[in-house]
Design a protein around this motif. Structure first.
Motif, PDB file in Angstrom:
ATOM      1  N   VAL A 212       0.729  -1.161  -0.020  1.00 45.96           N
ATOM      2  CA  VAL A 212      -0.345   0.116  -0.259  1.00 45.96           C
ATOM      3  C   VAL A 212       1.204   0.872  -0.097  1.00 45.96           C
ATOM      4  CG1 VAL A 212      -1.795   1.242   0.806  1.00 45.96           C
ATOM      5  CG2 VAL A 212      -2.012  -1.358   1.036  1.00 45.96           C
ATOM      6  N   ALA A 213       1.546   1.288   0.485  1.00 48.83           N
ATOM      7  CA  ALA A 213       3.126   2.434   0.907  1.00 48.83           C
ATOM      8  C   ALA A 213       3.579   2.534  -0.771  1.00 48.83           C
ATOM      9  CB  ALA A 213       4.187   1.739   0.894  1.00 48.83           C
ATOM     10  N   HIS A 214       3.571   1.883  -1.467  1.00 47.70           N
ATOM     11  CA  HIS A 214       3.818   1.935  -2.544  1.00 47.70           C
ATOM     12  C   HIS A 214       3.697   2.911  -3.770  1.00 47.70           C
ATOM     13  CE1 HIS A 214       5.513   1.541  -7.049  1.00 47.70           C
ATOM     14  NE2 HIS A 214       4.840   0.326  -7.430  1.00 47.70           N
ATOM     15  N   HIS A 215       1.222   2.102  -4.004  1.00 48.89           N
ATOM     16  CA  HIS A 215       0.559   3.315  -4.368  1.00 48.89           C
ATOM     17  C   HIS A 215       0.360   4.259  -3.842  1.00 48.89           C
ATOM     18  CE1 HIS A 215      -0.315  -0.233  -6.814  1.00 48.89           C
ATOM     19  NE2 HIS A 215      -0.531  -1.418  -5.594  1.00 48.89           N
ATOM     20  N   MET A 216       0.282   4.354  -2.601  1.00 51.11           N
ATOM     21  CA  MET A 216       0.418   5.933  -1.885  1.00 51.11           C
ATOM     22  C   MET A 216       1.651   6.857  -2.472  1.00 51.11           C
ATOM     23  SD  MET A 216      -2.706   5.468  -0.534  1.00 51.11           S
ATOM     24  CE  MET A 216      -2.563   7.115   0.330  1.00 51.11           C
ATOM     25  N   SER A 217       2.976   5.727  -2.403  1.00 51.20           N
ATOM     26  CA  SER A 217       3.418   7.353  -2.417  1.00 51.20           C
ATOM     27  C   SER A 217       3.383   7.541  -4.318  1.00 51.20           C
ATOM     28  CB  SER A 217       5.354   6.392  -2.644  1.00 51.20           C
ATOM     29  OG  SER A 217       5.049   6.078  -1.564  1.00 51.20           O
ATOM     30  N   VAL A 218       3.074   6.269  -5.065  1.00 49.49           N
ATOM     31  CA  VAL A 218       3.117   6.945  -6.352  1.00 49.49           C
ATOM     32  C   VAL A 218       1.619   8.142  -6.198  1.00 49.49           C
ATOM     33  CG1 VAL A 218       2.330   5.757  -8.893  1.00 49.49           C
ATOM     34  CG2 VAL A 218       3.761   4.195  -7.352  1.00 49.49           C
ATOM     35  N   ILE A 219       0.497   7.884  -5.705  1.00 47.31           N
ATOM     36  CA  ILE A 219      -0.464   8.982  -6.105  1.00 47.31           C
ATOM     37  C   ILE A 219       0.161  10.258  -5.991  1.00 47.31           C
ATOM     38  CG2 ILE A 219      -2.452   9.060  -4.755  1.00 47.31           C
ATOM     39  CD1 ILE A 219      -3.487   7.013  -4.727  1.00 47.31           C
ATOM     40  N   THR A 220       1.284  10.502  -4.782  1.00 42.62           N
ATOM     41  CA  THR A 220       1.959  11.404  -3.972  1.00 42.62           C
ATOM     42  C   THR A 220       2.993  12.223  -4.936  1.00 42.62           C
ATOM     43  OG1 THR A 220       1.420  10.527  -1.970  1.00 42.62           O
ATOM     44  CG2 THR A 220       3.108  12.765  -2.343  1.00 42.62           C
ATOM     45  N   VAL A 221       3.454  11.789  -5.389  1.00 43.24           N
ATOM     46  CA  VAL A 221       4.173  11.822  -7.161  1.00 43.24           C
ATOM     47  C   VAL A 221       3.571  12.673  -7.923  1.00 43.24           C
ATOM     48  CG1 VAL A 221       5.819  11.578  -8.362  1.00 43.24           C
ATOM     49  CG2 VAL A 221       5.907  10.871  -6.705  1.00 43.24           C
ATOM     50  N   GLN A 222       2.095  11.574  -8.396  1.00 42.86           N
ATOM     51  CA  GLN A 222       1.542  12.194  -9.356  1.00 42.86           C
ATOM     52  C   GLN A 222       1.041  13.329  -9.067  1.00 42.86           C
ATOM     53  OE1 GLN A 222      -0.768   9.229 -10.379  1.00 42.86           O
ATOM     54  NE2 GLN A 222       0.250   7.744 -11.511  1.00 42.86           N
ATOM     55  N   ALA A 223       0.345  13.123  -8.339  1.00 47.59           N
ATOM     56  CA  ALA A 223      -0.335  14.820  -7.295  1.00 47.59           C
ATOM     57  C   ALA A 223      -0.058  16.667  -7.322  1.00 47.59           C
ATOM     58  CB  ALA A 223      -1.224  14.403  -6.135  1.00 47.59           C
ATOM     59  N   ASP A 224       2.070  15.938  -7.088  1.00 50.06           N
ATOM     60  CA  ASP A 224       2.439  16.755  -6.727  1.00 50.06           C
ATOM     61  C   ASP A 224       3.365  17.582  -7.999  1.00 50.06           C
ATOM     62  OD1 ASP A 224       2.556  17.170  -4.258  1.00 50.06           O
ATOM     63  OD2 ASP A 224       4.190  16.012  -3.810  1.00 50.06           O
ATOM     64  N   THR A 225       2.936  16.240  -9.109  1.00 48.49           N
ATOM     65  CA  THR A 225       3.812  16.884 -10.665  1.00 48.49           C
ATOM     66  C   THR A 225       2.874  17.130 -11.943  1.00 48.49           C
ATOM     67  OG1 THR A 225       4.052  14.554 -10.950  1.00 48.49           O
ATOM     68  CG2 THR A 225       5.506  15.883  -9.480  1.00 48.49           C
ATOM     69  N   ALA A 226       2.183  17.161 -11.234  1.00 53.74           N
ATOM     70  CA  ALA A 226       0.447  16.861 -12.378  1.00 53.74           C
ATOM     71  C   ALA A 226       0.587  18.366 -13.403  1.00 53.74           C
ATOM     72  CB  ALA A 226      -0.933  17.074 -10.989  1.00 53.74           C
ATOM     73  N   GLU A 227       0.846  19.166 -12.521  1.00 59.48           N
ATOM     74  CA  GLU A 227       0.620  20.751 -13.062  1.00 59.48           C
ATOM     75  C   GLU A 227       2.251  21.151 -13.735  1.00 59.48           C
ATOM     76  OE1 GLU A 227       1.867  23.792 -10.813  1.00 59.48           O
ATOM     77  OE2 GLU A 227       2.081  22.430  -9.167  1.00 59.48           O
ATOM     78  N   ALA A 246      -2.565  14.764  -3.000  1.00 59.43           N
ATOM     79  CA  ALA A 246      -0.934  15.201  -2.511  1.00 59.43           C
ATOM     80  C   ALA A 246      -0.684  14.489  -0.873  1.00 59.43           C
ATOM     81  CB  ALA A 246      -0.487  16.197  -2.746  1.00 59.43           C
ATOM     82  N   ALA A 247      -1.546  15.961  -0.437  1.00 62.29           N
ATOM     83  CA  ALA A 247      -1.505  16.567   0.986  1.00 62.29           C
ATOM     84  C   ALA A 247      -2.325  15.040   1.481  1.00 62.29           C
ATOM     85  CB  ALA A 247      -1.880  17.656   1.789  1.00 62.29           C
ATOM     86  N   THR A 248      -3.421  14.592   1.209  1.00 63.78           N
ATOM     87  CA  THR A 248      -4.225  13.695   1.862  1.00 63.78           C
ATOM     88  C   THR A 248      -3.439  12.799   1.663  1.00 63.78           C
ATOM     89  OG1 THR A 248      -6.216  14.519   1.055  1.00 63.78           O
ATOM     90  CG2 THR A 248      -6.233  12.745   1.699  1.00 63.78           C
ATOM     91  N   ALA A 249      -2.886  12.151   0.269  1.00 65.69           N
ATOM     92  CA  ALA A 249      -1.862  10.899   0.932  1.00 65.69           C
ATOM     93  C   ALA A 249      -1.070  10.630   1.658  1.00 65.69           C
ATOM     94  CB  ALA A 249      -1.642  10.777  -1.050  1.00 65.69           C
ATOM     95  N   LEU A 253      -0.598   8.343   4.370  1.00 62.68           N
ATOM     96  CA  LEU A 253       0.386   7.353   3.745  1.00 62.68           C
ATOM     97  C   LEU A 253       1.345   7.194   5.310  1.00 62.68           C
ATOM     98  CD1 LEU A 253       2.567   5.190   2.578  1.00 62.68           C
ATOM     99  CD2 LEU A 253       3.613   7.603   1.964  1.00 62.68           C
ATOM    100  N   GLY A 254       1.760   8.342   6.357  1.00 61.10           N
ATOM    101  CA  GLY A 254       2.645   8.773   7.426  1.00 61.10           C
ATOM    102  C   GLY A 254       1.166   7.468   8.986  1.00 61.10           C
ATOM    103  N   GLU A 255       0.685   8.735   8.660  1.00 62.06           N
ATOM    104  CA  GLU A 255      -0.398   7.753   9.745  1.00 62.06           C
ATOM    105  C   GLU A 255      -0.351   6.087   9.949  1.00 62.06           C
ATOM    106  OE1 GLU A 255      -5.169   8.719   9.422  1.00 62.06           O
ATOM    107  OE2 GLU A 255      -4.269  11.139   9.849  1.00 62.06           O
ATOM    108  N   MET A 256      -0.474   5.625   8.208  1.00 60.16           N
ATOM    109  CA  MET A 256      -0.419   4.151   8.509  1.00 60.16           C
ATOM    110  C   MET A 256       1.110   3.710   9.114  1.00 60.16           C
ATOM    111  SD  MET A 256      -0.715   1.789   5.050  1.00 60.16           S
ATOM    112  CE  MET A 256       0.454   2.660   3.788  1.00 60.16           C
ATOM    113  N   ARG A 257       1.932   4.362   8.570  1.00 59.67           N
ATOM    114  CA  ARG A 257       3.373   3.937   9.151  1.00 59.67           C
ATOM    115  C   ARG A 257       3.185   3.910  10.260  1.00 59.67           C
ATOM    116  NH1 ARG A 257       6.730   7.544   4.165  1.00 59.67           N
ATOM    117  NH2 ARG A 257       6.896   5.814   2.407  1.00 59.67           N
TER     118      ARG A 257
END
Length: 414
Positions: A212-227, A246-249, A253-257
């Motif tokens: 799950v951490a891998h997928h959440m990290s991908v979501i974060t990166v995609q949201a941050d670099t979308a623009e 990105a902030a929610t992801a 991720l931090g809470e899950m860790r």
């Protein structure tokens, strides 16, 4: 108001596994009663010269309670002890030969010793000591009024009764120790199974964390670099939406860790690597074939969810480890396939099948090799995690079969 019913007493040896052992106390008590009852009447009347009616009453009091001794030996002892003492006092009223035993004739000794053995098998040590003290006290007290003087033979009841009480108590303590040991082994086995289950669940949680951490990290990166990745200029509200995603992801991720961090000990550094899936099962089979025996592998190229692929890999890993441990050198068949259930219910399922033949040579014990060490417990947890089914068991020819079906569609995954 609640009433507490008195617990029904159990017969001696009622907990034995064999039927003849459970019936043994009843048989012995019945034989003693049938034999001693007429014998006591004949001996007291013919040899000691006691009145027939008195002899019959004493015989009933001394022999009949032996049947009660199978269930309530202490109650039976009270009646028999009183009957024996009464019989000794009754014999003082007649003139009998000096060679005859007094205060307790031989048939009374036999019944009393059997009764003491029953007491030893049922009562606590403190009760046994009190019974022996009462027996010795009565024996010594009657010695002062002995018609032909007292001697060592008058103490036979005290000696033989004490030996029977001691023997019965030793047998009872031995049986109690074995019972407690069996209970402790059962509890230990249950605790061992529970600990194994918890360890496997913790391992699964750690692995899911990595997936799950891998997928959440991908979501974060995609949201941050979308623009920056999109050619068109993003409106401010869309930019704010991506920033929020990105902030929610990152927060999730931090809470899950933080929640699952306690499950990762200091020695589990290797689990930080990407988790294996269907693609790595071939390598696993090759490694097993080099060390454990011939392995035939039928792969599957289908795309499956990471959780399903990880579960399939762990099931094959544990099944092959068990083959190496319990059937070294046995030919093994591993196959992966995707199909719909025969009943048409649900979506596609990944079928994981591991079948091994009997070992070429009889094994004296399992070999210790690597693996998760959780056996069928771990496999069942893996299958339960994704809502699948597992069928594992020995084959008629001596081999073993492990078959798991793991759902692939989102509505079937649990």
């Amino acid at each position: 108001m609640t009433s507490v019913e008195e617990e029904r007493p159990r017969a001696l040896l009622a907990g034995a596994s064999r039927r003849w052992v459970r019936l043994l106390p009843w048989a012995v008590a019945f034989v003693l009663c049938v034999v001693l009852l007429p014998t006591t009447i004949v001996v007291l009347t013919a040899d000691y010269g006691l009145n027939g009616g008195v002899a019959s009453a004493l015989a009933v009091a001394q022999a009949a309670p032996l049947l009660l001794a199978v269930v309530r030996p202490l109650h039976a002892w009270c009646v028999v002890f009183a009957g024996d003492v009464a019989g000794a006092l009754a014999l003082l009223s007649v003139d009998f030969q000096e060679r005859l035993l007094w205060p307790f004739p031989p048939m009374e000794l036999v019944g009393y010793v059997a009764l003491c053995l029953a007491l030893g098998l049922r009562e606590r040590p403190r009760t046994l000591v009190l019974v022996w003290v009462a027996t010795a006290g009565a024996n010594v007290g009657l010695g002062f009024v002995a018609p032909h003087g007292s001697g060592a033979k008058e103490l036979l009841l005290t000696i033989l009764g004490g030996v029977a009480l001691l023997l019965g108590g030793v047998l009872r303590e031995r049986s109690e120790v074995r019972r407690r040991l069996a209970e402790q082994e059962t509890i230990s086995e249950a605790e061992r199974g529970r600990r194994t289950l918890l360890e496997e669940r913790a391992r699964i949680a750690r692995e899911l964390h990595d997936v799950v951490a891998h997928h959440m990290s991908v979501i974060t990166v995609q949201a941050d670099t979308a623009e920056y990745r999109l050619d068109a200029t993003l409106p401010p509200d869309v930019r704010r939406e991506f920033t929020s995603i990105a902030a929610t992801a990152r927060e999730s991720l931090g809470e899950m860790r933080r929640l699952l961090g306690v499950l990762r000990n200091e020695e589990s550094h290797g689990e930080l690597a990407p988790q294996p899936g269907l693609a790595q099962i071939g390598q696993l089979v090759e490694a097993t074939a080099r060390t454990g025996g011939p392995v035939e592998f039928t792969p599957c190229e289908a795309e499956v969810p990471e959780a399903v692929g990880l579960s399939a890999y762990r099931i094959v890993q544990e099944a092959l480890a068990n083959v190496v441990r319990h059937a070294p050198g046995a030919a093994t068949h591993v196959s992966l396939s995707v199909a719909r259930p025969d009943d048409g219910r649900g979506g596609e399922r990944l079928t994981v099948l591991v079948v091994n033949d009997p070992p070429p040579e009889p094994t004296t014990g399992p070999l210790e090799t690597g693996g998760t060490g959780h056996g069928l417990v771990g496999m069942r947890e893996r299958v339960r995690l994704v809502g699948g089914t597992l069928d594992a068991g020995p084959l008629p020819d001596g081999g073993f079969r492990v078959a798991a079906q793991l759902p692939l569609t989102e509505e079937d995954l649990t």
